[in-house]
Design an enzyme around this catalytic site. Structure first.
Site, mmCIF file in Angstrom:
data_model
loop_
_atom_site.group_PDB
_atom_site.id
_atom_site.type_symbol
_atom_site.label_atom_id
_atom_site.label_comp_id
_atom_site.label_asym_id
_atom_site.label_seq_id
_atom_site.Cartn_x
_atom_site.Cartn_y
_atom_site.Cartn_z
ATOM 1 N N ASP A 140 10.069 -8.595 3.212
ATOM 2 C CA ASP A 140 8.918 -7.243 2.926
ATOM 3 C C ASP A 140 8.755 -7.568 0.955
ATOM 4 O O ASP A 140 9.528 -9.011 0.288
ATOM 5 C CB ASP A 140 9.882 -6.030 2.787
ATOM 6 C CG ASP A 140 9.575 -4.818 2.891
ATOM 7 O OD1 ASP A 140 9.070 -4.635 3.542
ATOM 8 O OD2 ASP A 140 8.632 -4.467 1.994
ATOM 9 N N ASP A 168 5.680 -11.772 -0.623
ATOM 10 C CA ASP A 168 4.183 -11.448 -0.047
ATOM 11 C C ASP A 168 4.650 -11.461 2.031
ATOM 12 O O ASP A 168 4.434 -13.105 2.086
ATOM 13 C CB ASP A 168 3.262 -12.324 -0.621
ATOM 14 C CG ASP A 168 2.242 -11.114 -0.033
ATOM 15 O OD1 ASP A 168 1.920 -10.769 0.458
ATOM 16 O OD2 ASP A 168 0.919 -11.610 -0.989
ATOM 17 N N ASP A 265 4.880 -4.773 11.747
ATOM 18 C CA ASP A 265 4.375 -3.670 11.760
ATOM 19 C C ASP A 265 4.090 -3.059 10.036
ATOM 20 O O ASP A 265 5.119 -2.728 9.717
ATOM 21 C CB ASP A 265 6.114 -2.718 12.087
ATOM 22 C CG ASP A 265 6.355 -1.801 12.218
ATOM 23 O OD1 ASP A 265 4.367 -0.797 13.011
ATOM 24 O OD2 ASP A 265 6.498 -0.624 11.261
ATOM 25 N N CYS A 327 2.248 2.522 13.061
ATOM 26 C CA CYS A 327 1.941 4.352 12.397
ATOM 27 C C CYS A 327 0.002 5.076 12.391
ATOM 28 O O CYS A 327 0.789 6.585 12.339
ATOM 29 C CB CYS A 327 2.913 4.702 12.274
ATOM 30 S SG CYS A 327 3.166 4.489 10.762
#
Length: 351
Positions: A140, A168, A265, A327
Site C-alpha cells: 500500500d 507504489d 481492490d 466499491c
C-alpha cells in the site's frame, strides 16, 4: 436542492444523473445507515465459540450462506469492546470485501499479492484461507494505513507468512520468495540479511507527527525500493539477504516465479457504498459532486486503476488468477477499465 427523496433525504440532481448514466436506480440508496447490517468474519477454528459470542453481544450471529464464516449483526451492535474481538475470534469486514477475496479462489500453498492492502480486513481473510501455507504480500502507498494493517495481522495472529511493503502499487516489482527462487540478478549488499522481526516502537510525538505528515505518501515520498514494515517468521524473509529480496527479475522469471493470485481492490470514488453516500447527509450534499462525480477525479482514478491492474497482471505467474474490484458502481471505474486493460493484454483471459 433538486433531487429525489430517498428515505427522507434528497439525493442531488447531479448524483441522480450519474445513476441514470450508469443504468442504476436511486432505490439502491434507499436504505438508511441504521438498517444496513454489520458484517463480521469468524476466524476458522472458533466455530464452537459462537454461542458464547452471541451471549456476550446479546444477539444472534446470522450466517451469510454464500460467504463461509461470515455473519451479520444489527448495525447498532459494537464489537470493538467485546472479548471475542479483543481475543481475535471475530473481525469486521464488509460482505463485498469478502466477495472479492472469495472470487480469488485461494488454494493451499498459493503465493498471494494484495496490491492495495490497507486497511487489512481482506488480507486477514486471505491469510485465513491459506491456512498456514504459501505466502502473502501486502502493498500500500499509505504508510499509516499499512501500519494499521500490521497491527491487525498481529492482533489476529495472521502475520506468520505475511510481509508488508510501503510502495507504489503501480510500480511494485518484488516477486514472492518461493523456496526454489534464486538471486542471480540482485541489488544491494548481499551481506545484509533479515533477522526475526522486532517491533520498533516510535516515540509518541514522532508517531503523532507521522500521522499528520504521512497521511498519504505521494510517489515522490516513496523510496526507490519498497520499504518493508513487517514480515512474519515464515514469510521467507528471515535469513534472506536484502539483495535476494530486492533482486531484479525479467518477465520470463516472473512467468515462472510470480504470484499465483493477485488482488487489486483499487482506490475509487466509493459511490457503490451506501454507508459512504449516506454520510453526505452530515457532510452536506453540495460536497458530493466534487468528492465523487468530478470528471477530473474520475479520470485520474481510472488511470490509476488501469495502472494497478496492469502491474498486478504483470506480476502473475503463468496460469495465475487476478481479481480486480472497486466499491464504485460506475462503468468508467469497472467495465471500462477492464476493457482497456484487455485491449492491451490480449493474453489475459476474462471470467
Amino acid at each position: 436542492m433538486d433531487g429525489s427523496d430517498v428515505s427522507g433525504s434528497p439525493l442531488p440532481k447531479t448524483f441522480l444523473d450519474f445513476l441514470s448514466q450508469n443504468g442504476l436506480s436511486p432505490s439502491l440508496y434507499a436504505a438508511s445507515s441504521q438498517s444496513i447490517p454489520r458484517y463480521v468474519r469468524l476466524k476458522p477454528g472458533f466455530e464452537s465459540h459462537i454461542g458464547d459470542i452471541e451471549d456476550e453481544i446479546g444477539c444472534n450471529l446470522v450466517e451469510v450462506p454464500w460467504l463461509p464464516n461470515f455473519y451479520h449483526l444489527p448495525p447498532e451492535i459494537r464489537i470493538a469492546s467485546t472479548k471475542a474481538y479483543r481475543e481475535g475470534k471475530i473481525y469486521g469486514i464488509d460482505a463485498a470485501s469478502g466477495a472479492a477475496v472469495l472470487a480469488l479462489n485461494v488454494s493451499h500453498g498459493d503465493h498471494v499479492l494484495d496490491l492495495c492492502a490497507a486497511p487489512g480486513a481482506k488480507l486477514c481473510m486471505v491469510a485465513d484461507l491459506l491456512e498456514g501455507s504459501g505466502s502473502l504480500t501486502g502493498v500500500d502507498i499509505a504508510r499509516h494505513r499499512l501500519a494499521a494493517t500490521r497491527n491487525i495481522l498481529n492482533k489476529y495472529a495472521l502475520g506468520d507468512r505475511c510481509r508488508l511493503f510501503v510502495a507504489d502499487g503501480t510500480k511494485f516489482s518484488l516477486i514472492p520468495l518461493r523456496a526454489s527462487s534464486s538471486s542471480n540478478s540482485s541489488r544491494g549488499d548481499a551481506s545484509e540479511t533479515y533477522k526475526e522481526w522486532e517491533a520498533r516502537r516510535r516515540a509518541w510525538k514522532e508517531r503523532k507527527l507521522l500521522a499528520k505528515t504521512q497521511n498519504k505518501c505521494t510517489e515522490a515520498e516513496i523510496r526507490e525500493d519498497p520499504e518493508v514494515i513487517f514480515y512474519g517468521p515464515r514469510s521467507g524473509m528471515v535469513g534472506r539477504s536484502k539483495a535476494s529480496v530486492y533482486r531484479v527479475v525479467d518477465e520470463h522469471q516472473i512467468s515462472d516465479m510470480g504470484y499465483d493470485k493477485v488482488l487489486v481492490d483499487a482506490e475509487c470514488t466509493h459511490d457503490g457504498s451506501i454507508k459512504h453516500i449516506r454520510k453526505f447527509e452530515q457532510w452536506g450534499w453540495t460536497t458530493l459532486p466534487q468528492r465523487v462525480l468530478e470528471a477530473r477525479r474520475s479520470d485520474e482514478l481510472s488511470a490509476l486503476q488501469l495502472n494497478l491492474l496492469t502491474n498486478g497482471f504483470r506480476l502473475l505467474k503463468a496460469g495465475g488468477s487476478l481479481v480486480y474490484s472497486t466499491c464504485s458502481l460506475s462503468a468508467a471505474q469497472n467495465e471500462d477499465v477492464v476493457e482497456r486493460f484487455m485491449s492491451r493484454n490480449p493474453s489475459a483471459g476474462k471470467t
